[in-house]
Scaffold this active site. Structure first.
Site, PDB file in Angstrom:
ATOM      1  CG  ASP A  12     130.589  72.953  10.455  1.00 14.66           C
ATOM      2  OD1 ASP A  12     131.756  72.511  10.545  1.00 14.66           O
ATOM      3  OD2 ASP A  12     129.596  72.200  10.329  1.00 14.66           O
ATOM      4  CG  HIS A  13     130.179  73.170  15.169  1.00 12.35           C
ATOM      5  ND1 HIS A  13     129.206  73.535  14.252  1.00 12.35           N
ATOM      6  CD2 HIS A  13     129.866  71.911  15.556  1.00 12.35           C
ATOM      7  CE1 HIS A  13     128.336  72.545  14.130  1.00 12.35           C
ATOM      8  NE2 HIS A  13     128.714  71.536  14.907  1.00 12.35           N
ATOM      9  CB  CYS A  71     131.100  70.952   7.392  1.00  7.07           C
ATOM     10  SG  CYS A  71     130.639  69.870   6.028  1.00  7.07           S
ATOM     11  CB  THR A  73     130.811  64.682   5.982  1.00  3.73           C
ATOM     12  OG1 THR A  73     129.795  65.660   5.672  1.00  3.73           O
ATOM     13  CG2 THR A  73     130.357  63.810   7.149  1.00  3.73           C
ATOM     14  CG  HIS A 104     139.576  65.776 -15.900  1.00  6.38           C
ATOM     15  ND1 HIS A 104     139.430  64.415 -16.045  1.00  6.38           N
ATOM     16  CD2 HIS A 104     140.815  66.079 -16.388  1.00  6.38           C
ATOM     17  CE1 HIS A 104     140.519  63.909 -16.605  1.00  6.38           C
ATOM     18  NE2 HIS A 104     141.383  64.895 -16.809  1.00  6.38           N
ATOM     19  NE  ARG A 138     139.140  63.356 -22.896  1.00  6.41           N
ATOM     20  CZ  ARG A 138     140.474  63.427 -22.886  1.00  6.41           C
ATOM     21  NH1 ARG A 138     141.112  64.196 -23.754  1.00  6.41           N
ATOM     22  NH2 ARG A 138     141.177  62.744 -22.005  1.00  6.41           N
ATOM     23  CG  HIS A 139     139.050  67.347 -19.639  1.00  8.64           C
ATOM     24  ND1 HIS A 139     138.362  66.237 -19.194  1.00  8.64           N
ATOM     25  CD2 HIS A 139     140.254  66.899 -20.078  1.00  8.64           C
ATOM     26  CE1 HIS A 139     139.125  65.166 -19.334  1.00  8.64           C
ATOM     27  NE2 HIS A 139     140.266  65.538 -19.874  1.00  8.64           N
TER      28      HIS A 139
HETATM   29  C1  RB5 Z   1     127.736  69.198  12.181  1.00  7.67           C
HETATM   30  O1  RB5 Z   1     127.476  68.361  13.267  1.00  7.67           O
HETATM   31  C2  RB5 Z   1     127.797  68.387  10.885  1.00  7.67           C
HETATM   32  O2  RB5 Z   1     126.556  67.898  10.571  1.00  7.67           O
HETATM   33  C3  RB5 Z   1     128.357  69.230   9.778  1.00  7.67           C
HETATM   34  O3  RB5 Z   1     129.635  69.655  10.134  1.00  7.67           O
HETATM   35  C4  RB5 Z   1     128.560  68.584   8.406  1.00  7.67           C
HETATM   36  O4  RB5 Z   1     129.235  67.362   8.527  1.00  7.67           O
HETATM   37  C5  RB5 Z   1     127.407  68.494   7.548  1.00  7.67           C
HETATM   38  O5  RB5 Z   1     127.491  68.017   6.393  1.00  7.67           O
END
Ligand code: RB5
Length: 153
Positions: A12-13, A71, A73, A104, A138-139
């Site tokens: 994403d951005h 993204c 996070t 795994h 096992r994995h």
């Molecule tokens: C965008 O602002 C942000 O929320 C997105 O990139 C992401 O981190 C969502 O999980």
């Protein structure tokens, strides 16, 4: 000639700039061919739309493909991608978990966070993911149980 592994790449951005860096890195390696599903600038977009596009493109040739989604996070992308059957998207913030995700857990998607402070490690995280191979025993038994859970839905 050996067939290149296709890497479906989406962001994403918030992840756009890091996606471009990851693309540059992948293009510098001989074994991979990148399919970029966007976004193509830092104008705001919704990460589930990019995750959906990446999943659709992944299924064009799943045997020969992996995907990397970015993204802010990595959390939103991983949650969205994991809504699709047969997508096992691992959110990794270090090389160890990126490697384990394939070894795994047979992850076929890697999610990264561009707003997480680990940019200097990104190429090592990506290469750890790409170079790991799935373990059997096992994995594999546990992974098959995940697939069964999917069938139970
Ligand atoms: C965008 O602002 C942000 O929320 C997105 O990139 C992401 O981190 C969502 O999980």
């Amino acid at each position: 000639m050996k067939k290149k592994i296709r890497i479906v790449l989406g962001a994403d951005h918030a992840g756009f700039t890091l996606k471009e860096d990851v693309k540059k890195y992948l293009n510098s390696l001989p074994d991979y061919q990148v399919e970029d599903v966007g976004t193509s600038n830092d104008a705001s977009v919704d990460y589930p739309d990019i995750a959906k596009k990446a999943v659709e493109r992944y299924f064009a040739d799943p045997v020969n493909s992996l995907a990397i989604l970015i993204c802010g996070t990595g959390i939103g992308m991983s949650i969205a991608a994991n809504k699709f059957p047969k997508i096992y998207c691992a959110l990794s913030y270090d090389s160890f978990t990126a490697k384990m995700a394939r070894q795994h857990n047979q992850a076929n998607f890697l999610a990264l966070g561009a707003r997480v402070n680990y940019h200097e490690e990104i190429t090592s995280i990506v290469s750890s993911f790409l170079n790991a191979t799935a373990e059997t025993g096992r994995h594999l038994r546990r992974f098959n149980k995940i697939k069964q859970l999917e069938g139970d839905k």
